[in-house]
Design an enzyme around this catalytic site. Sequence first.
Site, PDB file in Angstrom:
ATOM      1  N   HIS A 124       0.826  -1.220   0.000  1.00  0.00           N
ATOM      2  CA  HIS A 124       0.000   0.000   0.000  1.00  0.00           C
ATOM      3  C   HIS A 124       0.855   1.262   0.000  1.00  0.00           C
ATOM      4  CE1 HIS A 124      -3.386   2.577   0.641  1.00  0.00           C
ATOM      5  NE2 HIS A 124      -3.003   2.942   1.849  1.00  0.00           N
ATOM      6  N   ASP A 141      -4.084   8.938   3.723  1.00  0.00           N
ATOM      7  CA  ASP A 141      -4.129   7.498   3.474  1.00  0.00           C
ATOM      8  C   ASP A 141      -5.470   7.144   2.837  1.00  0.00           C
ATOM      9  OD1 ASP A 141      -4.031   4.734   3.510  1.00  0.00           O
ATOM     10  OD2 ASP A 141      -3.103   4.626   5.491  1.00  0.00           O
ATOM     11  N   CYS A 183      -4.080   3.166  -4.872  1.00  0.00           N
ATOM     12  CA  CYS A 183      -3.405   3.944  -3.834  1.00  0.00           C
ATOM     13  C   CYS A 183      -2.297   4.835  -4.386  1.00  0.00           C
ATOM     14  CB  CYS A 183      -2.857   3.026  -2.740  1.00  0.00           C
ATOM     15  SG  CYS A 183      -1.883   1.639  -3.338  1.00  0.00           S
TER      16      CYS A 183
END
Length: 267
Positions: A124, A141, A183
Amino acid sequence: MGSKGFHPFKGRVSRHFGDSLAPDDAYLSYYDIRLTKEDVDTLKNDWLTDNTIAFWEEYLEREELRKYPSSHIVLLRPSMAFMLMQTENPLTLKEALPNFSKTTHIFLPINDARNVSVAEGGSHWSLLLVSVIDGVAFHYDSLSPSNYNEAMLATRRVSELLGKNLRFMNLDDSPQQENGSDCGVYVCIQMRHLLLKRLLSANAREKVSMSMGGKLVDAAGGRKEILRTIENFRKEGERRRSYEESRSSSPFGKKGNESRSPPRIDS
Protein backbone atom coordinates in the site's frame (compact mmCIF):
# COMPACT_ATOMS: atom_id res chain seq x y z
CA MET A 1 -1.26 -1.13 -4.26
CA GLY A 2 -1.14 -4.91 -4.09
CA SER A 3 1.05 -7.52 -2.48
CA LYS A 4 3.48 -7.63 -5.38
CA GLY A 5 3.52 -3.99 -6.40
CA PHE A 6 6.51 -2.47 -4.66
CA HIS A 7 10.22 -2.87 -4.82
CA PRO A 8 12.06 0.09 -3.28
CA PHE A 9 14.87 0.28 -5.81
CA LYS A 10 13.74 -1.54 -8.96
CA GLY A 11 10.09 -0.64 -9.35
CA ARG A 12 8.81 -3.98 -10.56
CA VAL A 13 5.33 -5.45 -10.61
CA SER A 14 4.11 -8.91 -11.39
CA ARG A 15 1.63 -8.22 -14.15
CA HIS A 16 2.55 -7.61 -17.77
CA PHE A 17 0.71 -6.11 -20.71
CA GLY A 18 1.72 -7.51 -24.05
CA ASP A 19 3.50 -5.18 -26.42
CA SER A 20 6.48 -5.06 -28.75
CA LEU A 21 8.68 -4.07 -25.81
CA ALA A 22 9.59 -6.52 -23.08
CA PRO A 23 8.54 -5.49 -19.55
CA ASP A 24 12.12 -4.61 -18.55
CA ASP A 25 12.82 -2.59 -21.69
CA ALA A 26 13.35 1.15 -21.21
CA TYR A 27 10.37 3.17 -22.40
CA LEU A 28 11.34 6.75 -21.59
CA SER A 29 14.30 8.52 -20.05
CA TYR A 30 13.06 11.69 -18.37
CA TYR A 31 15.89 13.58 -16.68
CA ASP A 32 16.91 11.33 -13.75
CA ILE A 33 14.09 8.80 -14.22
CA ARG A 34 14.25 5.83 -16.57
CA LEU A 35 10.82 4.29 -17.01
CA THR A 36 10.43 0.72 -18.22
CA LYS A 37 7.53 -0.63 -20.23
CA GLU A 38 6.38 -2.41 -17.10
CA ASP A 39 6.34 0.86 -15.12
CA VAL A 40 4.18 2.47 -17.78
CA ASP A 41 1.83 -0.50 -18.06
CA THR A 42 0.94 -0.24 -14.37
CA LEU A 43 -0.88 2.99 -15.24
CA LYS A 44 -3.48 1.04 -17.19
CA ASN A 45 -5.06 -0.82 -14.27
CA ASP A 46 -2.34 -2.08 -11.94
CA TRP A 47 -0.56 -0.93 -8.77
CA LEU A 48 1.91 1.87 -9.49
CA THR A 49 5.59 1.10 -9.07
CA ASP A 50 7.90 3.36 -7.08
CA ASN A 51 9.51 4.32 -10.40
CA THR A 52 6.20 5.56 -11.82
CA ILE A 53 5.60 7.71 -8.74
CA ALA A 54 9.20 8.96 -8.95
CA PHE A 55 8.53 10.03 -12.55
CA TRP A 56 5.50 12.03 -11.44
CA GLU A 57 7.59 13.77 -8.77
CA GLU A 58 10.31 14.54 -11.32
CA TYR A 59 7.64 15.89 -13.66
CA LEU A 60 6.17 18.16 -10.98
CA GLU A 61 9.63 19.47 -10.15
CA ARG A 62 10.67 20.10 -13.75
CA GLU A 63 7.39 21.45 -15.11
CA GLU A 64 5.77 23.13 -12.09
CA LEU A 65 8.15 23.81 -9.20
CA ARG A 66 10.70 25.48 -11.47
CA LYS A 67 8.14 28.26 -12.04
CA TYR A 68 8.54 29.15 -8.36
CA PRO A 69 12.31 29.62 -7.90
CA SER A 70 11.87 31.10 -4.43
CA SER A 71 10.04 28.02 -3.13
CA HIS A 72 11.85 25.49 -0.95
CA ILE A 73 9.72 22.38 -1.32
CA VAL A 74 11.21 18.89 -1.60
CA LEU A 75 9.53 15.92 -3.29
CA LEU A 76 11.40 12.99 -1.80
CA ARG A 77 11.56 9.96 -4.08
CA PRO A 78 9.95 6.70 -2.90
CA SER A 79 13.31 4.90 -2.69
CA MET A 80 14.76 7.63 -0.46
CA ALA A 81 11.65 7.74 1.73
CA PHE A 82 11.89 3.96 2.15
CA MET A 83 15.61 4.15 2.95
CA LEU A 84 14.93 6.88 5.51
CA MET A 85 12.30 4.72 7.21
CA GLN A 86 14.62 1.70 7.31
CA THR A 87 17.61 3.58 8.78
CA GLU A 88 17.67 3.76 12.57
CA ASN A 89 20.00 6.74 12.57
CA PRO A 90 18.76 9.01 9.75
CA LEU A 91 21.66 11.39 10.29
CA THR A 92 23.88 8.84 8.54
CA LEU A 93 21.89 9.55 5.35
CA LYS A 94 22.53 13.29 5.30
CA GLU A 95 24.97 13.08 2.41
CA ALA A 96 22.53 11.08 0.29
CA LEU A 97 19.48 13.26 1.00
CA PRO A 98 18.69 16.80 -0.15
CA ASN A 99 19.84 19.71 1.98
CA PHE A 100 16.82 20.53 4.14
CA SER A 101 18.30 23.65 5.79
CA LYS A 102 15.92 26.01 3.92
CA THR A 103 13.13 23.54 3.19
CA THR A 104 9.58 24.57 4.11
CA HIS A 105 7.75 21.37 3.08
CA ILE A 106 8.66 17.76 2.28
CA PHE A 107 6.46 15.28 0.38
CA LEU A 108 7.14 11.60 1.10
CA PRO A 109 5.42 8.66 -0.63
CA ILE A 110 4.98 6.07 2.13
CA ASN A 111 4.94 2.32 1.49
CA ASP A 112 4.35 -0.44 4.03
CA ALA A 113 7.25 -2.59 2.80
CA ARG A 114 9.20 -3.78 5.84
CA ASN A 115 12.29 -5.49 4.46
CA VAL A 116 14.64 -3.94 1.91
CA SER A 117 15.91 -7.41 0.96
CA VAL A 118 12.46 -8.61 -0.13
CA ALA A 119 11.76 -7.79 -3.75
CA GLU A 120 8.11 -6.93 -4.39
CA GLY A 121 7.38 -6.40 -0.72
CA GLY A 122 4.75 -3.93 0.44
CA SER A 123 1.05 -3.65 -0.26
CA HIS A 124 0.00 0.00 0.00
CA TRP A 125 1.00 3.61 -0.78
CA SER A 126 0.04 6.71 1.17
CA LEU A 127 1.31 10.30 1.28
CA LEU A 128 3.07 12.18 4.07
CA LEU A 129 3.43 15.95 3.82
CA VAL A 130 5.77 17.46 6.37
CA SER A 131 5.30 21.17 6.97
CA VAL A 132 8.70 22.02 8.41
CA ILE A 133 7.74 25.63 9.11
CA ASP A 134 4.65 24.58 11.09
CA GLY A 135 6.19 21.52 12.73
CA VAL A 136 3.36 19.25 11.52
CA ALA A 137 3.34 16.06 9.43
CA PHE A 138 0.05 15.48 7.59
CA HIS A 139 -0.78 11.92 6.55
CA TYR A 140 -3.14 11.16 3.64
CA ASP A 141 -4.13 7.50 3.47
CA SER A 142 -6.66 6.32 0.88
CA LEU A 143 -7.15 3.07 2.84
CA SER A 144 -6.99 4.59 6.30
CA PRO A 145 -5.53 3.58 8.68
CA SER A 146 -3.42 1.07 6.70
CA ASN A 147 -0.13 3.01 6.74
CA TYR A 148 -0.59 4.73 10.09
CA ASN A 149 2.42 3.08 11.74
CA GLU A 150 4.66 3.55 8.70
CA ALA A 151 3.77 7.24 8.46
CA MET A 152 4.43 7.66 12.19
CA LEU A 153 7.83 6.04 11.73
CA ALA A 154 8.66 8.29 8.77
CA THR A 155 7.64 11.32 10.83
CA ARG A 156 10.00 10.30 13.64
CA ARG A 157 12.85 9.80 11.17
CA VAL A 158 12.30 13.20 9.56
CA SER A 159 12.06 14.79 13.00
CA GLU A 160 15.42 13.31 13.96
CA LEU A 161 16.93 14.33 10.66
CA LEU A 162 15.76 17.93 11.00
CA GLY A 163 16.44 18.17 14.72
CA LYS A 164 12.91 19.51 15.11
CA ASN A 165 9.81 18.19 16.87
CA LEU A 166 6.99 17.27 14.51
CA ARG A 167 3.35 16.74 15.41
CA PHE A 168 1.79 13.83 13.51
CA MET A 169 -1.71 14.29 12.10
CA ASN A 170 -3.47 11.36 10.45
CA LEU A 171 -6.17 13.05 8.36
CA ASP A 172 -9.17 10.77 8.72
CA ASP A 173 -11.17 12.75 6.18
CA SER A 174 -8.78 11.89 3.33
CA PRO A 175 -10.50 10.63 0.14
CA GLN A 176 -10.79 6.84 0.14
CA GLN A 177 -10.12 4.61 -2.86
CA GLU A 178 -12.78 2.26 -4.18
CA ASN A 179 -10.54 -0.68 -5.12
CA GLY A 180 -7.26 -2.31 -4.13
CA SER A 181 -5.00 -0.82 -6.78
CA ASP A 182 -5.48 2.96 -6.89
CA CYS A 183 -3.40 3.94 -3.83
CA GLY A 184 -0.40 5.10 -5.88
CA VAL A 185 -2.65 7.17 -8.16
CA TYR A 186 -4.20 8.83 -5.11
CA VAL A 187 -0.70 9.72 -3.91
CA CYS A 188 0.15 11.35 -7.24
CA ILE A 189 -3.13 13.27 -7.59
CA GLN A 190 -3.17 14.51 -4.01
CA MET A 191 0.51 15.46 -4.15
CA ARG A 192 -0.11 17.69 -7.15
CA HIS A 193 -3.23 19.25 -5.64
CA LEU A 194 -1.54 20.03 -2.33
CA LEU A 195 1.55 21.38 -4.09
CA LEU A 196 -0.16 23.57 -6.69
CA LYS A 197 -3.50 24.49 -5.12
CA ARG A 198 -2.51 24.78 -1.47
CA LEU A 199 1.20 25.52 -1.05
CA LEU A 200 2.30 27.37 -4.20
CA SER A 201 -0.90 29.38 -4.66
CA ALA A 202 -1.25 30.51 -1.05
CA ASN A 203 -0.71 34.08 0.07
CA ALA A 204 2.14 34.35 2.56
CA ARG A 205 -0.25 35.70 5.21
CA GLU A 206 -3.03 33.27 4.40
CA LYS A 207 -3.82 30.31 6.65
CA VAL A 208 -4.12 27.27 4.41
CA SER A 209 -6.16 24.18 5.25
CA MET A 210 -4.23 21.00 4.48
CA SER A 211 -7.31 18.79 4.71
CA MET A 212 -8.39 16.93 1.57
CA GLY A 213 -11.85 16.30 3.05
CA GLY A 214 -14.58 16.51 0.43
CA LYS A 215 -12.07 16.45 -2.42
CA LEU A 216 -13.09 14.04 -5.16
CA VAL A 217 -10.23 12.01 -6.64
CA ASP A 218 -10.72 10.80 -10.20
CA ALA A 219 -8.33 7.84 -10.16
CA ALA A 220 -9.22 6.68 -13.68
CA GLY A 221 -8.73 10.17 -15.02
CA GLY A 222 -5.47 10.47 -13.10
CA ARG A 223 -4.12 7.28 -14.64
CA LYS A 224 -4.99 8.54 -18.12
CA GLU A 225 -3.38 11.92 -17.48
CA ILE A 226 -0.09 10.48 -16.20
CA LEU A 227 0.00 8.00 -19.09
CA ARG A 228 -0.76 10.78 -21.58
CA THR A 229 2.03 12.89 -20.08
CA ILE A 230 4.51 10.02 -20.51
CA GLU A 231 3.35 9.35 -24.08
CA ASN A 232 3.74 13.02 -25.00
CA PHE A 233 7.29 13.08 -23.66
CA ARG A 234 8.07 9.85 -25.48
CA LYS A 235 6.85 11.32 -28.78
CA GLU A 236 8.87 14.47 -28.17
CA GLY A 237 11.93 12.37 -27.36
CA GLU A 238 11.47 10.40 -30.57
CA ARG A 239 11.12 13.65 -32.54
CA ARG A 240 14.34 15.01 -31.05
CA ARG A 241 16.17 11.77 -31.74
CA SER A 242 15.00 11.73 -35.37
CA TYR A 243 16.18 15.32 -35.76
CA GLU A 244 19.61 14.50 -34.32
CA GLU A 245 19.91 11.44 -36.57
CA SER A 246 19.03 13.52 -39.62
CA ARG A 247 21.88 15.89 -38.77
CA SER A 248 24.42 13.09 -38.44
CA SER A 249 27.17 13.30 -41.03
CA SER A 250 27.69 9.53 -40.96
CA PRO A 251 25.62 7.55 -43.46
CA PHE A 252 25.45 4.75 -40.93
CA GLY A 253 24.77 6.86 -37.84
CA LYS A 254 24.28 5.02 -34.55
CA LYS A 255 21.18 3.17 -35.43
CA GLY A 256 21.99 0.00 -33.55
CA ASN A 257 22.72 1.77 -30.28
CA GLU A 258 19.94 4.33 -30.69
CA SER A 259 17.29 1.68 -31.27
CA ARG A 260 18.12 0.10 -27.91
CA SER A 261 17.99 3.39 -26.01
CA PRO A 262 14.65 4.98 -25.05
CA PRO A 263 13.49 8.40 -26.18
CA ARG A 264 15.09 10.95 -23.89
CA ILE A 265 14.00 14.27 -22.38
CA ASP A 266 16.73 16.07 -20.45
CA SER A 267 16.19 19.73 -21.26
